[in-house]
Write an enzyme that holds these catalytic residues in place. Structure first.
Site, PDB file in Angstrom:
ATOM      1  N   ARG A  58       0.821  -1.219   0.000  1.00 21.13           N
ATOM      2  CA  ARG A  58       0.000   0.000   0.000  1.00 21.13           C
ATOM      3  C   ARG A  58       0.859   1.275   0.000  1.00 21.13           C
ATOM      4  O   ARG A  58       0.384   2.348  -0.373  1.00 21.13           O
ATOM      5  CB  ARG A  58      -0.972  -0.020   1.203  1.00 21.13           C
ATOM      6  CG  ARG A  58      -1.858   1.182   1.296  1.00 21.13           C
ATOM      7  CD  ARG A  58      -3.174   0.926   2.034  1.00 21.13           C
ATOM      8  NE  ARG A  58      -3.056   0.185   3.262  1.00 21.13           N
ATOM      9  CZ  ARG A  58      -2.596   0.676   4.411  1.00 21.13           C
ATOM     10  NH1 ARG A  58      -2.200   1.926   4.494  1.00 21.13           N
ATOM     11  NH2 ARG A  58      -2.538  -0.076   5.485  1.00 21.13           N
ATOM     12  N   TYR A 113     -15.566  13.933 -17.187  1.00 16.74           N
ATOM     13  CA  TYR A 113     -16.145  12.600 -16.989  1.00 16.74           C
ATOM     14  C   TYR A 113     -17.179  12.687 -15.854  1.00 16.74           C
ATOM     15  O   TYR A 113     -16.936  13.361 -14.843  1.00 16.74           O
ATOM     16  CB  TYR A 113     -15.021  11.604 -16.664  1.00 16.74           C
ATOM     17  CG  TYR A 113     -15.546  10.310 -16.117  1.00 16.74           C
ATOM     18  CD1 TYR A 113     -16.482   9.571 -16.841  1.00 16.74           C
ATOM     19  CD2 TYR A 113     -15.157   9.834 -14.878  1.00 16.74           C
ATOM     20  CE1 TYR A 113     -17.000   8.390 -16.336  1.00 16.74           C
ATOM     21  CE2 TYR A 113     -15.659   8.650 -14.367  1.00 16.74           C
ATOM     22  CZ  TYR A 113     -16.586   7.934 -15.101  1.00 16.74           C
ATOM     23  OH  TYR A 113     -17.106   6.775 -14.596  1.00 16.74           O
ATOM     24  N   ASP A 185      -6.310  16.257 -16.622  1.00 16.80           N
ATOM     25  CA  ASP A 185      -6.680  14.869 -16.891  1.00 16.80           C
ATOM     26  C   ASP A 185      -6.406  14.622 -18.373  1.00 16.80           C
ATOM     27  O   ASP A 185      -7.090  15.161 -19.240  1.00 16.80           O
ATOM     28  CB  ASP A 185      -8.155  14.650 -16.539  1.00 16.80           C
ATOM     29  CG  ASP A 185      -8.586  13.194 -16.711  1.00 16.80           C
ATOM     30  OD1 ASP A 185      -7.989  12.496 -17.553  1.00 16.80           O
ATOM     31  OD2 ASP A 185      -9.527  12.773 -16.014  1.00 16.80           O
ATOM     32  N   LYS A 210      -7.915   3.162 -19.644  1.00 18.96           N
ATOM     33  CA  LYS A 210      -8.185   3.530 -21.027  1.00 18.96           C
ATOM     34  C   LYS A 210      -6.961   3.230 -21.904  1.00 18.96           C
ATOM     35  O   LYS A 210      -6.571   2.103 -22.017  1.00 18.96           O
ATOM     36  CB  LYS A 210      -8.608   4.999 -21.077  1.00 18.96           C
ATOM     37  CG  LYS A 210      -9.613   5.380 -19.977  1.00 18.96           C
ATOM     38  CD  LYS A 210     -10.900   4.592 -20.121  1.00 18.96           C
ATOM     39  CE  LYS A 210     -11.998   4.893 -19.134  1.00 18.96           C
ATOM     40  NZ  LYS A 210     -11.765   5.168 -17.787  1.00 18.96           N
TER      41      LYS A 210
END
Ligand code: LCS
Length: 394
Positions: A58, A113, A185, A210
């Site tokens: 993590r 988005y 982005d 993507k």
């Protein structure tokens, strides 16, 4: 690796090297959740940051697989450091929660988005962060929205799903002059066609789901920027627990090795589809940044080396006609997400952007009949033949 190598060579080679243990050619997947120490003293040195090393997955640098992925991303985006995440949304959450606090103001593109819009409009205000949604294609509107407590300008360009394009260099300059950071982005362009850090942005965010992954088989996110900004995100990222898994990091490495080849085909297919649709009598309008009819074509040409694989359009006859088209395609697949090898088609008002209130959707150009296509890497003539036969049924 020499940094003056060209982009495609860096897609293949950056961050790679034979594994130290067995000289494996490809980067191994370190499918582990934790790492062992030789002594209490060594564990103390690594945990206190006196010695570099891996601790627990993590915590960045996570695993050597993640580290190789980040090396590649740094090289491709042109940044000093980076972090990987479990999704694009996780990356955005870590950016805003690490950089903003209660009382701060965020200026965001209004075209985003749907999930990002939801994060900014419904979650951030709960933590006392003010958000203004602005038409970031208009620099005067951006300047007018600045407040003394503005700490971040966030934009998507090209934007999901209208393909609006904003001037990244100018917006980064406005942010810098106002003492705020700019975050771009870059999911729709990918670093192959656009490198926001080189245009002056402070952080670049990508949904790896993507084009980075490229095959519709993973969920991931990445942020790249300066050493200082990424360092300031490292602890919050560990605490939020939004880490990418080792297998996803490996899939991203594999995806990136062909990014340059895939992006060329995505863009060629998108341009072929955009030209076909623009000339079709049943089509009202087409939005693709590569078309000279696109309202921001000049800005796109200035800051992008190609126009990527996303386009949207509206048929004469609005929603009903759009639904008939979507139901009529046989090769194109009805699905959200994008950047896949396969051509995907979807209806933003009822799917990706259903979360955005209708009056807001209409204000920002997401009409009820807008259809979005993510061009795949098939042979263009087959996808166009599919659209043609579906349009015959409309
Ligand atoms: N940024 C952009 C521009 C996106 O299009 C998406 C997802 C995200 C961030 C979030 O990334 P994720 O958490 O899904 O990895 N876009 C989607 C879309 O248009 N259809 O489905 C997901």
């Amino acid at each position: 690796m020499k940094e003056d190598l060209s982009f495609g060579t860096r897609c293949v080679h950056a961050g790679e090297g034979p594994s130290p243990e067995y000289r494996a050619h490809t980067t191994p997947i370190y499918q582990t959740s934790t790492f062992l120490f030789d002594s209490a003293e060594q564990a103390d040195a690594v945990f206190s940051g006196k010695e570099p090393g891996y601790r627990y997955v993590r915590s960045p640098p996570n695993t050597p697989t993640h580290a190789a992925f980040i090396e590649k991303m740094k090289s491709l985006e042109g940044g000093e450091a980076g972090l990987s995440f479990s999704s694009g949304m996780a990356a955005e959450t870590a950016v805003v929660l690490s950089q903003l606090k209660s009382g701060d103001h965020l200026i965001s593109s209004s075209v985003l988005y749907g999930g990002t819009y939801g994060l900014f409009s419904s979650l951030l205000p709960k933590f006392g962060i003010e958000v203004s949604f602005v038409n970031t294609t208009d620099l005067e509107e951006v300047k007018a929205a600045l407040r003394p407590n503005t700490k971040m300008l966030f934009l998507e360009s090209p934007a999901n799903p209208t393909m609006s394009v904003c001037d990244i260099r100018e917006i980064a300059r406005i942010a810098r002059d106002a003492g705020a950071i700019s975050v771009v982005d870059n999911t729709f362009a990918s670093p192959y066609f656009q490198r926001p850090l080189e245009l002056g942005a402070d952080l670049v965010v990508e949904s790896c789901t993507k084009y980075i992954g490229g095959h519709s088989d993973l969920l991931g996110g990445v942020v790249v920027g300066s050493r200082d900004l990424i360092r300031s995100m490292s602890r919050p990222t560990t605490l939020l627990g939004v880490t990418m898994g080792p297998h996803e990091a490996w899939l991203c490495i594999r995806g990136l090795k062909t990014l340059h080849l895939r992006m060329e085909r995505h863009a060629a297919n998108a341009m072929a589809m955009a030209e076909f649709l623009e000339a079709h009598p049943k089509v009202e309008w087409v939005s693709y940044p590569g078309l000279s009819s696109h309202p921001h074509h000049d800005t796109a040409r200035k800051q992008m080396s190609g126009y990527s694989g996303m386009l949207s359009f509206e048929l004469k006859g609005g929603v009903k006609a759009g639904q008939r088209l979507i139901n009529g395609v046989e090769l194109c697949l009805l699905s959200v997400s994008l950047g896949s090898t396969d051509t995907l088609i979807q209806h933003p008002a009822s799917m990706t952007h259903a979360i955005v209130p209708r009056d807001m959707r209409l204000k920002i150009g997401i009409t009820d009949g807008l259809v979005r296509i993510s061009a795949g890497i098939e042979d263009a003539k087959d996808i166009i033949a599919d659209l043609d036969q579906a349009l015959d049924k409309v």
